[in-house]
Motif scaffolding. Structure first.
Motif, short mmCIF file in Angstrom:
data_model
loop_
_atom_site.label_atom_id
_atom_site.label_comp_id
_atom_site.label_asym_id
_atom_site.label_seq_id
_atom_site.Cartn_x
_atom_site.Cartn_y
_atom_site.Cartn_z
N GLU B 180 0.81 -1.22 0.00
CA GLU B 180 0.00 0.00 0.00
C GLU B 180 0.84 1.27 0.00
OE1 GLU B 180 -3.02 -0.18 3.07
OE2 GLU B 180 -2.69 -2.32 3.05
N LEU B 181 2.02 1.19 -0.51
CA LEU B 181 2.92 2.33 -0.35
C LEU B 181 3.24 3.00 -1.67
CD1 LEU B 181 4.26 3.06 2.45
CD2 LEU B 181 6.35 2.17 1.45
N ILE B 184 4.47 7.32 -2.42
CA ILE B 184 5.79 7.71 -1.94
C ILE B 184 6.87 7.16 -2.85
CG2 ILE B 184 7.35 7.50 0.00
CD1 ILE B 184 4.95 9.27 0.48
N ASN C 126 3.48 14.04 6.80
CA ASN C 126 3.63 12.68 6.31
C ASN C 126 5.09 12.27 6.42
OD1 ASN C 126 4.19 10.60 4.31
ND2 ASN C 126 2.01 10.81 3.84
N GLY C 128 6.75 9.97 4.98
CA GLY C 128 7.39 9.77 3.69
C GLY C 128 7.74 11.09 3.04
N LEU C 129 6.81 12.04 3.14
CA LEU C 129 7.07 13.35 2.56
C LEU C 129 8.26 14.01 3.25
CD1 LEU C 129 6.10 15.51 0.60
CD2 LEU C 129 4.81 16.49 2.49
N ILE C 176 9.08 2.32 5.89
CA ILE C 176 8.24 1.19 5.51
C ILE C 176 7.84 0.40 6.75
CG2 ILE C 176 8.16 -0.93 4.17
CD1 ILE C 176 10.08 0.42 2.20
N PHE C 179 5.09 2.13 8.44
CA PHE C 179 3.87 1.92 7.68
C PHE C 179 3.25 0.57 8.00
CE2 PHE C 179 1.55 0.76 3.84
CZ PHE C 179 0.82 1.93 3.59
N GLU C 180 4.12 -0.43 8.04
CA GLU C 180 3.64 -1.78 8.32
C GLU C 180 3.08 -1.87 9.74
OE1 GLU C 180 3.24 -4.06 6.29
OE2 GLU C 180 2.95 -5.88 7.48
N ARG C 183 -0.17 -0.36 9.73
CA ARG C 183 -1.12 -1.19 9.00
C ARG C 183 -1.62 -2.34 9.89
NH1 ARG C 183 -1.86 -5.52 6.43
NH2 ARG C 183 0.17 -6.35 7.00
N GLY C 189 -2.47 1.14 6.39
CA GLY C 189 -1.20 1.79 6.65
C GLY C 189 -1.32 3.30 6.53
N LEU C 191 1.19 7.09 7.14
CA LEU C 191 2.47 7.69 7.52
C LEU C 191 2.25 9.06 8.13
CD1 LEU C 191 4.72 6.66 4.53
CD2 LEU C 191 4.83 5.84 6.87
#
Lengths: 313, 232, 494, 649
Positions: B180-181, B184, C126, C128-129, C176, C179-180, C183, C189, C191
């Protein structure tokens, strides 16, 4: 400053001033006899001082006020110190006079100025004398202080006047340990008065001179004052020894007869010690400067021992 | 839509193949074949993405696969190939710290270590973690570490770049496995491209040449120069 | 909505940089552009009640809390003074032929973009951002390091970019993992910070801890923490001084910001202590390695760069303690360090311009410094005093209170850290005393005096004034804001 | 009353602040700036001294908040009896030093730098005052550090001269070491008490409190220059301008003493062992300090070592106080503590006096080497007189103040010997004999200092052309000289006024006796002796003329002591002979040399410095790698992290 104390002050100082040169000559006499000479008369020191007082005073062109002030300081400190050791009569101590440490430091001022005046003229002899005098004084100082501490511990006081009041009238020392203190005090006496084996007051040889080198530039009335101060100091140290070893004869109540008796007695006691000093000097050779600390250590050892014995006994 | 065991086998095959390409990167001396190895690795990743996109029916993964093919299989290798041509280095013979054989041994140890370590980490949450995540993490992180091995054990700058790119593939692989990523990762690839361009210019032309030659080369690529007439 | 003002400013500025022919206006524009950032941040503070997650269409991607805004202001100040300084500095660089005049526009554009990314990074909601923006800052700052095109600069930029990006890749693995972890707990999930912080305590702790470790690797490299610091001394010392100030004053904060965020997640799990251990070890190593390296240093800018590592180490120790008070002082330390270090780099830059050694690899020969550059010399001296934590500068307080917190963990750590800091002080004192007392030899002609433009002088003097005022006066509002930051991070009230 | 005291305090602090800021703001090169600033110094110091006096005598406590810094942490002034004593020291010495500086600062240096000197001097005084007045640890440390920084700059005042940089670095490192210990100490204390205020640590015997005390003790010891942490002192004091040396030695060392006394009295409840430790450190410093001072030929170096000695004496007093209070002898404990405090005060007076007059001499002769001086008593008579007063005071001769302090210490030791415990007794005898030695060596040492510097012929051209110092440089020290005499003579009365009944001789009486006797002796000698005098050349065994080169040198003067204590000095005698013939019968030439090994430098400081530098160079190698190496580091770290996390999770 009460009445008895003023009388004590005048009496003690006057007597010390009067009698000091006598012991000086006596020691010389004893030494001369021991060497098989006839020696000077007993009043020779009085004559010498009188002669010097009449002579002109010579100053070095390099010298300053230090040279001029020193003799006065030396003599007056000796005189003030004379208040601290009772020879004849013991009053109640006033204003802490009689404090053993103060006594020691009063003599110290005189030495301080003397050492400065040794440097003042710029002569190498004076410098050598000052340097040695101060070094020896420094090395003997721990011994002196510990001896006094031992004295204080044994006599339970820090004041000569109090000590004297406690022991006055006794025939023998307050405690047997005083004899140990006496040994140390004797060594201190030898050192402080610059006698063999520490210093030779008769020599003028630059290798061995200590005290004499320091006062080499002094002359006339100044020399007279310094000599006189030296004599007083010696008498005071003898008096302390007398106080410790032979306390009998001091009076605590003021009376003419008592004081006269004490005077006579002190002359006798002082003479005994002077004779001992003279004989001791005659039997010794002068030590090397740098082996002297060993001698001091002996005195130190005795004093430390005294403190321990006194406390554990 | 397809047989599960077939997909599973395919995925496993891709994982193993990726690791083999990484080992190849560690030991190959010829630069052109290094480049081709990298191309192959990227292609394998694209395949992986395609497989997953079919399994999960996710269009984003397909996009990723396309993007990967375009950038990593076509553009970047082409660019590096061009630079290789210009600086005319064909071989990377020297190794730092590790010889090829021992570096492969080290990487095997690494894979085992990472496997055990991650297994330990994930064991408590094992029931909830998808097995594919675990495998992806192990392979991805191992690939990253192997990429680092390449970076510090190879001397030529180009090889280092390839090592870095291989590390990047490791992250991509890990990312693909977490389904689901997508957003990014897309952006990440773009950034990596920028970094890469910067890197390679500085690297390949700068490090082994004098400043004058460097300036000359920069001008040749017309990367930083804006207007020539401003020069004094 | 207001956040879009930042990119707009930058776009406008870049258009200006490309089009405007006059160099003088170019310099001015750069300063105005960075001032505009500060203005926008100011407007944001005044108009948006913090913390705000609903910033118009940016919901879930950007947000503004006290910490982010605070750091945005700090880096805004650093950028502003650096831009003010850059005008005179780049002129001098072009005079001596170190900077190709063609690249001036590139330089300013890079600077503007760097500021954009740094500022936005603090607003990223975020993870990731944030990671992406952090990567972008690496790219553009490396570009600014390499812009001088000297061999050492390329080398430094290369090290910087390689080390930082390699480590940041591991951070991405950490992302990641986060995120997991999200999730698994939330079913879907995410971020987004705000969500993560809320639910971190219910995430699988081992996964979160692993995520922290991986995130830490990358952000530690960004903030120059041992053993990921090796790029820092070179990059900071070789960059143009205006850029050095930004690298040290603004960019290191990005890394620390990431670490604090990551730690605030793992802080809510039983693994907080283990995470602290990692922070303690690397923080202590940073202080130690930097201090010992400073002792032998012969290059002023390198010395200052190592001092940054030392300060980052101290900050890590503070984060590792994890108590609200420690975090409170960590935040003030970040502020104080940024401003002080910027002042220090800017004044050292003047000396570097005056005495630059033209032999490659050689250190500057500083002579007659009080005759030639008295202001800059005093700037360096006062800056050094401030950075080693002498009163009345704020680092004294941060150091003291941070160490007070460290002592609650282990007195031995406290003692060892203090001894190392002392070594650092000794290194700085050694350098300054030796270099600043050097006189030119009688038969050698004194170097020409470099007339420092007002903008340059003003920038570091003003920074020092700000730092001094901060040391003497901690306004009530500031204390309230920082307490709010600590609370928002989930560490509890001070 | 309290209001007046507070106003005075504020006025004093404000004046000092003004004096700091003014020369920095007004960037003019002329003298009025400095004059105004120095007037501020003098006024500020005077205000502080005046504010301290009533508190000292009435034993009240005055406190107020100055500045609200952080929640729970204020800058305050807390003036109680203990701090008032040290504030008084600061005020008196500061006043005299300010007056002295009017003349002194105009000697040499660029005008702007002189402005800086004046400004920093104000800051230095201000920060020391605030340390003494500190009501909490944070304030204490803040101003402690400011004191360190301002004094570091002052030490570096003449930074371009040779050796100053080294001195400055030494000072910087050692002063930081002191701060490190204080930081640890205070932070541990904070851990014990949970507050930044200076309150008693509880529980008293916990290891934390003990560690805190040890750290604080070491910190204050380093700052006070206690052996073996003393090495910065003989570097920093000679290097700094003399008005600053006076402040550093007179006041700054006392601030460290203040810290220790505060810790001993108010914070920790100490036992016999701690007291013995303090005492042993004190004795060691006292004896070694004076032994090292003895051989110095640098006049300010000599004074610096002598400061170490005096600090040793003060520390011993504190140590004895702790010991006696642990043994249940409160009177002796008070006596020892008062001895330490009074000696602190005295030492501030006479050491500042000596540093100032030595500074005048150095300014007049442009050398610090005593072997190049001599004969100055004729050229600088007033300076000589003042120096001599200081020398008598520091050599502890009655009736000056130095004597009284030492007497109190001696008395407490004498009385202390009555205790039965053998270990204590051994310790006390040991201390007693070493003090005696110290005192006597100090006297000898200052004979050298005064004699070689001021007496006899000039030893070099520099001394020939020396001129008397200007008026302000005489008035400043003269104030101190007067106070040395006054506090000495009035000591008994002072202690009575303070409410202590001590077994001391009344120095007023003794002083009067001395004066009376002196007068009598003068009168009698005047009346009886011949008044003829003649001035002629010194007798030199027949030499035609005598010059400075034939005089006894300072080195020669100290030779006997150096030989006696050669094991402490670690002297190395080296004799090289060369022979004319191969059989070694005819000596061609001989070279003899004596070198002193700098024991602490050789065996303590340098090894530490070398060790640190070795580690530092290792770290340097760590950073000298290429990209590959760096990536390798990261690789290894990451592998460790990844595997470690899996392993330990």
């Amino acid at each position: 400053m009460n009445g008895p104390f003023i009388i004590f002050a005048l009496l003690n100082v006057g007597f010390v001033l009067l009698i000091s040169p006598l012991f000086m000559s006596l020691i010389k006499k004893v030494k001369a006899r021991a060497q098989g000479r006839c020696g000077p008369g007993l009043f020779q020191t009085y004559y010498t001082i009188a002669k010097l007082l009449r002579k002109e005073t010579v100053y070095s062109s390099a010298s300053s006020w230090v040279m001029r002030v020193t003799p006065y300081v030396c003599l007056s400190m000796a005189v003030v110190a004379a208040l601290f050791v009772p020879l004849l009569y013991v009053p109640e101590p006033v204003a802490g006079i009689g404090n053993v440490i103060l006594f020691l430091y009063l003599l110290g001022i005189a030495r301080f100025f003397m050492a400065l005046s040794g440097l003042d003229a710029g002569s190498a002899f004076g410098g050598i004398g000052s340097s040695r005098e101060m070094s020896l004084a420094a090395v003997i100082e721990p011994t002196s202080i510990v001896v006094l501490a031992a004295l204080a511990v044994v006599a339970r006081s820090l004041n000569f006047l109090e000590i004297a009041r406690d022991s006055a009238g006794m025939l023998f020392p307050v405690s047997a340990t005083m004899i140990l203190i006496g040994v140390s005090l004797f060594i201190i006496l030898i050192v402080e008065t610059g006698r063999i084996p520490v210093d030779n007051p008769e020599t003028h040889l630059e290798l061995t001179m200590v005290h004499e080198a320091m006062v080499l530039e002094q002359s006339g009335r100044n020399l007279a004052m310094i000599e006189y101060a030296g004599a007083i100091k010696q008498t005071l140290l003898i008096a302390i020894l007398v106080l410790v070893l032979m306390p009998f004869g001091l009076v605590t109540e003021l009376s003419v007869a008592g004081v006269l008796f004490a005077m006579a007695l002190f002359v006798v006691k002082g003479s005994v010690i002077s004779v001992i000093i003279g004989l001791f000097e005659s039997s010794m050779a002068k030590m090397r400067l740098f082996s002297l600390p060993n001698l001091f250590i002996i005195a130190f050892f005795f004093s430390v021992l005294t403190i321990f014995i006194e406390v554990f006994a | 839509m397809t047989d599960v065991s077939f997909v599973d086998g395919l995925v496993r095959f891709i994982f193993v193949a990726v690791l083999i390409t990484a080992a190849f990167l560690l030991s190959t001396r010829s630069l052109p074949s290094l480049l081709r190895t990298y191309q192959l690795q990227s292609l394998l990743l694209a395949m992986l993405a395609v497989v997953f996109s079919f399994v999960e029916g996710s269009a984003v993964l397909l996009w990723i696969a396309i993007l990967t093919v375009v950038s990593k299989v076509l553009v970047i290798p082409y660019f590096i190939g061009e630079i290789q041509e210009r600086i005319s280095i064909r071989r990377d013979l020297e190794f730092h710290y590790l010889a090829p054989a021992s570096s492969i041994l080290v990487s095997i140890a690494l894979i085992i270590g990472v496997y055990l370590s991650l297994g330990n980490i994930l064991s408590s949450a094992y029931a909830k973690v998808e097995p594919i995540f675990f495998i992806g993490a192990v392979i991805g992180i191992s690939l990253m570490l192997m990429g680092m091995l390449v970076i510090f054990s190879r001397t030529k700058a180009i090889t280092k770049v390839l090592g870095f790119l291989s590390m990047e593939n490791g992250v991509l692989l890990f990312g693909i496995c977490v389904t689901e990523l997508p957003f990014i990762i897309e952006v990440m690839i773009m950034i990596d491209l920028i970094i890469l361009i910067l890197l390679t210019t500085i690297l390949t032309v700068g490090i082994d040449s004098t400043i004058e030659a460097y300036n000359e080369k920069v001008r040749q690529y017309s990367l930083w120069t804006v207007r020539e007439e401003d020069a004094p | 909505m207001i956040l879009s003002a930042y990119p707009l400013i930058v776009v406008a500025a870049i258009i200006g940089f490309v089009l405007i022919p006059s160099r003088r206006i170019l310099h001015l524009l750069a300063a105005v552009e960075s001032a505009a950032f500060l203005v926008v941040t100011g407007v944001l503070i005044l108009t948006v009640p913090l913390p705000a997650t609903d910033l118009g269409p940016w919901n879930g991607i950007f947000f503004a809390d006290h910490f982010g805004v605070f750091l945005a202001v700090v880096s805004g100040v650093v950028f502003f003074f650096a831009s003010l300084y850059a005008g005179g500095y780049t002129e001098r660089l072009m005079e001596t032929g170190e900077l190709n005049p063609n690249r001036l526009r590139l330089f300013y554009s890079g600077l503007a973009l760097l500021q954009l990314f740094v500022t936005l990074a603090f607003f990223a909601d975020n993870l990731g951002l944030f990671w992406i923006l952090a990567e972008l800052t690496t790219v553009f700052s490396a570009l600014l390091v390499a812009i001088l095109a000297a061999r050492e600069n390329i080398d430094a930029a290369l090290k910087y970019i390689f080390i930082a990006s390699v480590a940041m890749l591991f951070s991405f693995a950490g992302v990641i993992f986060v995120f997991e972890a999200a999730r698994i707990t939330l079913g879907e999930g995410t971020l987004t910070w705000t969500v993560l912080v809320q639910h971190a305590s219910s995430f699988p702790p081992t996964l979160l801890f692993a995520a922290f470790v991986f995130l830490f690797i990358g952000f530690a490299a960004k903030s120059g923490v041992v053993p990921f610091h090796t790029w820092l001394p070179d990059a900071h010392s070789k960059a143009p001084s205006a850029v050095s100030a930004i690298l040290s004053g603004a960019l290191l904060n990005v890394g620390i910001y990431g670490i604090i965020r990551a730690y605030s997640l793992v802080h809510q799990t039983p693994f907080a202590e283990k995470a602290s251990l990692i922070l303690f070890v690397s923080g202590f190593l940073s202080v130690g390695v930097a201090s010992l390296a400073m002792l032998y240093q012969t290059n002023l800018k390198k010395l200052i760069a190592f001092s940054s590592i030392e300060n980052m180490g101290l900050i890590l120790l503070g984060i590792g303690v994890g108590s609200p008070v420690a975090l409170f002082w960590v935040v003030i330390h970040m502020l104080a360090h940024s401003l002080t270090k910027a002042a220090l780099f800017l004044s050292a830059g003047v000396l570097h311009r005056q005495y630059r050694s033209h032999e490659p690899g050689a250190d500057d020969q500083i002579v007659d410094v009080f005759d030639l550059q008295p202001t800059a010399a005093w700037g360096v001296i006062v800056g050094t005093l401030a950075i080693v934590g002498m009163p009345p500068f704020p680092i004294f307080y941060t150091k003291f209170f941070l160490l007070t917190q460290v002592a609650t963990v282990s007195p031995w750590l406290l003692a060892a850290t203090l001894v190392l800091i002392m070594i650092a002080v000794a290194g700085m004192a050694r350098f300054l005393i030796r270099e600043f007392s050097a006189r030119s030899e009688a038969n050698v002609q004194q170097p020409h005096r470099y007339i420092v433009p007002l903008g340059m002088r003003l920038s570091f003097v003003l920074l020092i004034v700000i730092v001094t005022v901060q040391g003497l006066w901690f306004p009530v509002q500031e204390i309230a804001v920082i307490s709010q930051i600590v609370a928002e991070l989930g560490f509890g009230g001070v | 009353m309290i209001g007046v005291i507070l106003y005075l305090l504020f006025a004093g602090l404000f004046a000092l602040l003004l004096g700091t800021v003014l020369p920095l703001l007004i960037r003019r090169e002329d003298k009025p700036v400095r004059t105004v600033s120095l007037i501020a110094t003098a006024l500020g110091s005077a205000f502080l001294a005046v504010a301290a006096l009533p508190v000292l005598f009435s034993a009240t406590t005055v406190s107020a908040t100055l500045w609200h810094l952080l929640p729970g942490i204020d800058f305050t002034v807390v003036l109680d009896r203990l701090s008032s004593l040290f504030l008084l020291i600061l005020g008196v010495v500061g006043l005299a030093d300010a007056i002295y500086s009017f003349g002194y600062v105009e000697h040499g240096g660029h005008p702007m730098r002189r402005n800086l000197l004046v400004s920093l001097m104000n800051l230095f005084l201000l920060s020391m005052g605030m340390v003494v007045l500190a009501g909490n640890m944070v304030q204490f440390l803040v101003f402690w550090e400011m004191m360190a920084v301002s004094s570091l700059f002052l030490v570096l005042y003449d930074f371009e001269s040779e050796g100053i940089g080294r001195a400055g670095l030494f000072y910087a490192v050692m002063t930081q070491l002191s701060t490190v210990f204080l930081f640890i100490g205070f932070i541990l204390l904070y851990g014990e008490t949970g507050t930044f205020a200076l309150v008693p640590a509880s529980p008293l015997a916990s290891p934390g409190a003990l560690a805190a005390f040890l750290c604080l003790f070491l910190g204050f010891s380093v700052k006070a220059g206690v052996i073996p942490f003393h090495k910065w002192l003989p570097y920093a004091h000679p290097a700094s301008p003399s008005n600053i040396s006076a402040l550093m030695s007179g006041v700054m060392l006392k601030v460290a003493v203040y810290g220790l006394v505060r810790a001993v009295l108010d914070i920790f409840a100490l036992d016999f062992t701690s007291g013995a430790v303090i005492l042993l450190f004190g004795i060691t410093s006292a004896i070694l300090g004076i032994i090292y001072a003895y051989k110095e030929t640098d006049i300010k170096g000599l004074l610096a070592y002598s400061s170490i000695e005096n600090i040793g004496i003060i520390f011993s007093g504190i140590g004895l106080a702790v010991i006696f209070s642990d043994l249940g002898m409160p009177e002796l404990s008070t006596l020892s503590l008062l001895a330490a405090l009074f000696h602190s005060f005295n030492h501030a007076l006479f050491k500042s006096l000596l540093f100032m007059t030595a500074g005048s001499v150095v300014a007049a002769t442009h050398t610090r080497n005593m072997e190049e001086m001599g004969g100055l008593v004729h050229r600088m008579p007033f300076t000589a007189g003042l120096f001599c007063t200081g020398a008598i005071a520091i050599a502890a001769f009655p009736p000056l103040n130095g004597f009284v302090g030492e007497l109190m210490l001696f008395e407490s030791l004498f009385f202390g010997l009555q205790v039965v415990d053998p270990l204590t007794k051994v310790l006390l005898i040991f201390a007693l004999s070493l003090f005696a030695l110290t005192g006597a060596l100090a006297a000898a040492c200052f004979v050298k200092a005064f004699g070689i510097t001021f007496l006899a012929h000039p030893r070099s051209d520099r001394a020939v052309h020396a001129e008397e110092a200007c008026r302000s440089m005489l008035i400043g020290p003269a104030i101190l000289a007067f106070l040395c005499i006054a506090t000495g003579i009035g000591s008994f009365q002072i202690f009575s006024a303070l409410g202590y009944d001590l077994p001391l001789p009344d120095m007023l009486v003794v002083g009067m006796l001395i004066v009376v006797t002196l007068g009598a002796v003068v009168l009698v000698v005047r009346a009886t002796a011949s008044r003829e005098t003649r001035v002629t050349e010194t007798w030199g065994c027949g030499l035609l003329s005598q010059n400075g080169r034939m005089e006894y040198t300072g080195t020669g003067y100290s030779e006997p002591v150096v030989t006696i204590f050669s094991s402490i000095y670690r002297t190395e005698k080296k004799i090289d002979r060369t022979w004319l013939d191969p059989d070694r019968a005819i000596v061609a030439g001989t070279r003899a040399g004596i070198s002193l090994i700098k024991f602490f430098e050789e065996y303590l400081y340098l090894p530490v410095a070398r060790g640190t530098l070795a580690v530092s160079s290792l770290v340097q190698i760590f950073h000298a790698g290429t990209l590959d190496t760096y990536i390798l580091y990261i690789f290894v770290s990451i592998v460790i992290l990844v595997l470690g996390v899996g392993w330990f999770i």
